[in-house]
Scaffold this motif. Structure first.
Motif, PDB file in Angstrom:
ATOM      1  N   TYR A   1      40.007  31.680  44.984  1.00 57.63           N
ATOM      2  CA  TYR A   1      38.711  32.325  44.706  1.00 57.63           C
ATOM      3  C   TYR A   1      37.601  31.486  45.327  1.00 57.63           C
ATOM      4  O   TYR A   1      37.586  30.254  45.174  1.00 57.63           O
ATOM      5  CB  TYR A   1      38.481  32.431  43.193  1.00 57.63           C
ATOM      6  CG  TYR A   1      39.223  33.599  42.582  1.00 57.63           C
ATOM      7  CD1 TYR A   1      38.769  34.906  42.775  1.00 57.63           C
ATOM      8  CD2 TYR A   1      40.376  33.403  41.837  1.00 57.63           C
ATOM      9  CE1 TYR A   1      39.453  35.980  42.227  1.00 57.63           C
ATOM     10  CE2 TYR A   1      41.064  34.479  41.289  1.00 57.63           C
ATOM     11  CZ  TYR A   1      40.587  35.764  41.486  1.00 57.63           C
ATOM     12  OH  TYR A   1      41.265  36.842  40.951  1.00 57.63           O
TER      13      TYR A   1
ATOM     14  N   TYR B   1      37.128  37.239  45.974  1.00 60.72           N
ATOM     15  CA  TYR B   1      35.855  37.178  45.253  1.00 60.72           C
ATOM     16  C   TYR B   1      35.898  38.229  44.147  1.00 60.72           C
ATOM     17  O   TYR B   1      36.268  39.380  44.402  1.00 60.72           O
ATOM     18  CB  TYR B   1      34.692  37.459  46.215  1.00 60.72           C
ATOM     19  CG  TYR B   1      33.368  37.590  45.509  1.00 60.72           C
ATOM     20  CD1 TYR B   1      32.655  36.456  45.132  1.00 60.72           C
ATOM     21  CD2 TYR B   1      32.849  38.842  45.184  1.00 60.72           C
ATOM     22  CE1 TYR B   1      31.453  36.573  44.451  1.00 60.72           C
ATOM     23  CE2 TYR B   1      31.651  38.966  44.512  1.00 60.72           C
ATOM     24  CZ  TYR B   1      30.959  37.833  44.149  1.00 60.72           C
ATOM     25  OH  TYR B   1      29.778  37.944  43.473  1.00 60.72           O
TER      26      TYR B   1
ATOM     27  N   PRO C   1      37.368  36.192  37.927  1.00 54.42           N
ATOM     28  CA  PRO C   1      38.539  35.672  38.645  1.00 54.42           C
ATOM     29  C   PRO C   1      39.751  35.552  37.721  1.00 54.42           C
ATOM     30  O   PRO C   1      39.596  35.191  36.558  1.00 54.42           O
ATOM     31  CB  PRO C   1      38.091  34.278  39.108  1.00 54.42           C
ATOM     32  CG  PRO C   1      36.636  34.182  38.836  1.00 54.42           C
ATOM     33  CD  PRO C   1      36.273  35.222  37.849  1.00 54.42           C
TER      34      PRO C   1
ATOM     35  N   GLU D   1      42.640  33.381  37.423  1.00 51.07           N
ATOM     36  CA  GLU D   1      43.168  32.131  37.968  1.00 51.07           C
ATOM     37  C   GLU D   1      44.692  32.063  37.869  1.00 51.07           C
ATOM     38  O   GLU D   1      45.338  31.464  38.717  1.00 51.07           O
ATOM     39  CB  GLU D   1      42.522  30.912  37.286  1.00 51.07           C
ATOM     40  CG  GLU D   1      41.032  30.719  37.594  1.00 51.07           C
ATOM     41  CD  GLU D   1      40.705  30.455  39.081  1.00 51.07           C
ATOM     42  OE1 GLU D   1      41.623  30.233  39.891  1.00 51.07           O
ATOM     43  OE2 GLU D   1      39.498  30.500  39.418  1.00 51.07           O
TER      44      GLU D   1
END
Ligand code: NAD
Length: 318
Positions: free
Chosen positions: A190, A174, A178, A180
């Motif tokens: 996430y 979290y 984020p 990715e």
């Protein structure tokens, strides 16, 4: 007249005297915190007036402290957590702030794993058993293959995730920002806060203590966790409400916690100290020879750059 530098962290220059030699070579007068503890706000107010620079650990560099400093050009954080420095006041007063990002990430990530493994296998209690001439066994839990929830995937959170890969853990994460690409590379997922809290066997915190993160974990969040959940906090104490944590641990709503950081440090009179299912440590996640050497060198680079009107490598953008 020599420029005066106040150095407060007890570990500064302890593993390697090069940072001191560099400061001496530049002709600064060094004043060290000899109290054996971090300074209080009042102690800093009493001493800060004549300082040109300060290398600081966890001592409170508040507005009042900064306003008292007549000559101060730079506050250098020996570490990365900036919550003890009033950055707004520093900006208003034209005081620059530098820090040492990346110097202690791997040490804190190692420590996070040490805590995770120690709590899971009751290492502290096992040591006590043998010292007390006993030979009983304590049944622990495996870390390998379990689900790890990482709150905050910045530098340290990512280093923890890399280690978790080797333990074949499923990783939930979290973060308000984020990453990715990193998620894809490492294979982490996430998720929202609730999903992470409900599904993780271990929950590890790697976020800064900001207004938003204060008591990010409270009674409601603790209730969402598995009763077998283990919390690891190496970030900042204020992120978890310690009263709520005390009740959750006492009533076995969660299994255990390992805490390197506290709302008040040291946690004198904290009820957490009464519990067996908490492993405690005195904010020493970054305390390795490796990190101490790096932090010392990066700190003096930042401080000297500002005092000599050069571009520091690690300036805090306020
Ligand atoms: P970092 O800045 O690299 O990462 C912090 C992460 O938290 C970032 O990814 C950021 O997006 C995320 N974040 C910030 N606010 C958030 C919010 N409101 N909600 C969700 N995510 C949020 O920091 P780091 O170097 O990984 O360090 C993390 C923390 O660890 C530091 O702030 C410090 O408090 C602590 N620390 C402790 C020790 C120790 O000795 N125990 C040593 C170093 C750092």
């Amino acid at each position: 007249m020599k420029k005066k530098i106040l150095i407060t962290p007890r570990s500064f220059g302890k593993t390697n005297d090069v940072p001191f030699k560099i400061l001496e070579k530049h002709g600064y007068e060094i004043i060290r915190n000899q109290t054996g503890e971090k300074y209080s706000e009042q102690q800093l107010i009493d001493i800060i007036e004549e300082m040109d620079g300060i290398i600081v650990g966890l001592d409170p560099i508040s507005r009042k402290v900064l306003e008292k400093a007549k000559n101060l050009k730079v506050v250098t954080k020996y570490g990365v957590g900036l919550d003890n420095i009033d950055l707004r006041a520093a900006k208003r007063l034209g005081i620059q702030v530098t820090f040492t990002p990346g110097a202690n990430d791997e040490s804190v990530a190692d420590f996070t794993f040490s805590l995770m493994l120690s709590v899971s296998r009751h290492i502290k209690q096992l040591d006590e058993i043998v010292r007390n001439d006993c030979w009983g066994k304590i049944i622990g839990t495996e870390v390998y293959g379990k689900t790890l929830g990482i709150i905050g995937t910045g530098a340290i959170g990512k280093d923890v995730a890399r280690r978790a890969r080797g333990f074949n853990m499923e990783i939930l994460a979290y973060d308000i920002y984020p990453d990715e690409n990193f998620a894809k590379k490492i294979g982490l997922k996430y998720v929202d806060k609730k999903t992470l809290l409900k599904n993780s066997d271990f929950i590890s915190f790697h976020v800064p203590l900001t207004d938003e993160m204060y008591h990010f974990i409270d009674e409601e969040e603790l209730k969402m966790m598995k009763d077998s959940a283990i919390i690891i906090n190496t970030s900042r104490g204020g992120i978890i409400n310690e009263d709520s944590l005390y009740y959750a641990l006492r009533d076995k709503k969660i299994a255990a916690a390992a805490l390197d950081v506290f709302e008040n440090e040291p946690p004198i009179n904290s009820r957490l100290l009464e519990l067996d299912n908490v492993l405690l440590s005195p904010h020493c996640g970054a305390s390795t020879i490796d990190a101490t050497n790096r932090m010392g060198l990066m700190a003096v680079e930042g401080l000297i750059s500002i005092l000599e009107e050069k571009e520091p490598k690690y300036l805090v953008k306020i």
